[in-house]
Design an enzyme around this catalytic site. Structure first.
Site: not given
Length: 205
Positions: A27-28, A43, A72-73, A92, A94, A155
């Site tokens: 997530g981010n 990361g 990366s998102e 975002h 999970h 995802h």
């Protein structure tokens, strides 16, 4: 301003971690800040963020400030902000129950809880694409104009709000809804609200 936003991201990252909504390094989180976006780095673990884990990027995805590569998102976040001027923050995660539906490619469309109908109408699932890819942005962004919470097949979930508190609370509420939906199956299945009941809820907006 940047320091206050960074502190807010760190705070809500820890809250999300304490409530098992963002396991490990998944997530981010991001917040819009004028012409820039403050976003967690690639990361990083949302539960254990420090200022060093936060990057500042522009709306082309270029690093403006920070010691680490942005998530990366990042282009998924950028596209949401571009489409919706009312959006100020994005999470975002999970989270297990919502991600269970995402893993099955299932939307949450049954009208069973008034607050979910009122706030979200339904929680749809976007088609699968490789995490961090342009295809993921393309497939998920189809829902950005109308929906604030969207599942991503195999995802996780993305949530947007006017600020970080709202973006976070959207996921917390929807995660509880997904859990309730699953548990209701063991009790014979939730009762669906009638069309009239749904219309009554819509009238409160």
């Amino acid at each position: 301003m940047h320091e206050l936003i960074k502190a807010d991201i760190i705070k809500f990252g820890k809250i999300a971690g304490d409530r098992c909504l963002t396991p490990g390094i998944s997530g981010n989180i991001s917040v819009r800040c004028g012409n820039d976006i403050i976003i967690t780095s690639s990361g990083s673990a949302n539960s254990f963020l420090s200022e060093d884990d936060l990057s500042i990027i522009d709306f082309n995805g270029n690093l403006v400030e920070g010691n680490k590569k942005a998530s990366s998102e990042k282009f998924l976040h950028i596209e949401f902000y571009k489409q919706r001027e009312d959006i100020g923050a994005i999470c975002h995660f999970h989270s297990p129950y919502l991600t269970s539906f995402a893993a099955c490619g299932l939307s949450l469309s049954d009208k069973i809880l008034p607050e979910i109908v009122f706030m979200f109408d339904e929680i749809l699932c976007a088609d699968y694409a490789l995490p961090g890819s342009g295809k993921l942005v393309e497939k998920t962004s189809l829902y950005f104009e109308k929906y604030n919470v969207i599942l991503m097949k195999n995802h996780g979930v993305i949530s947007a709000g006017k600020d970080l508190k709202e973006a976070y609370l959207n996921i917390e509420l929807c995660e509880a809804y997904a859990k309730t939906f699953i548990l209701s199956k063991f009790l014979g299945g939730a009762k669906i609200l009638s069309d009239r009941q749904v219309e009554d809820i819509y009238s409160l907006r």
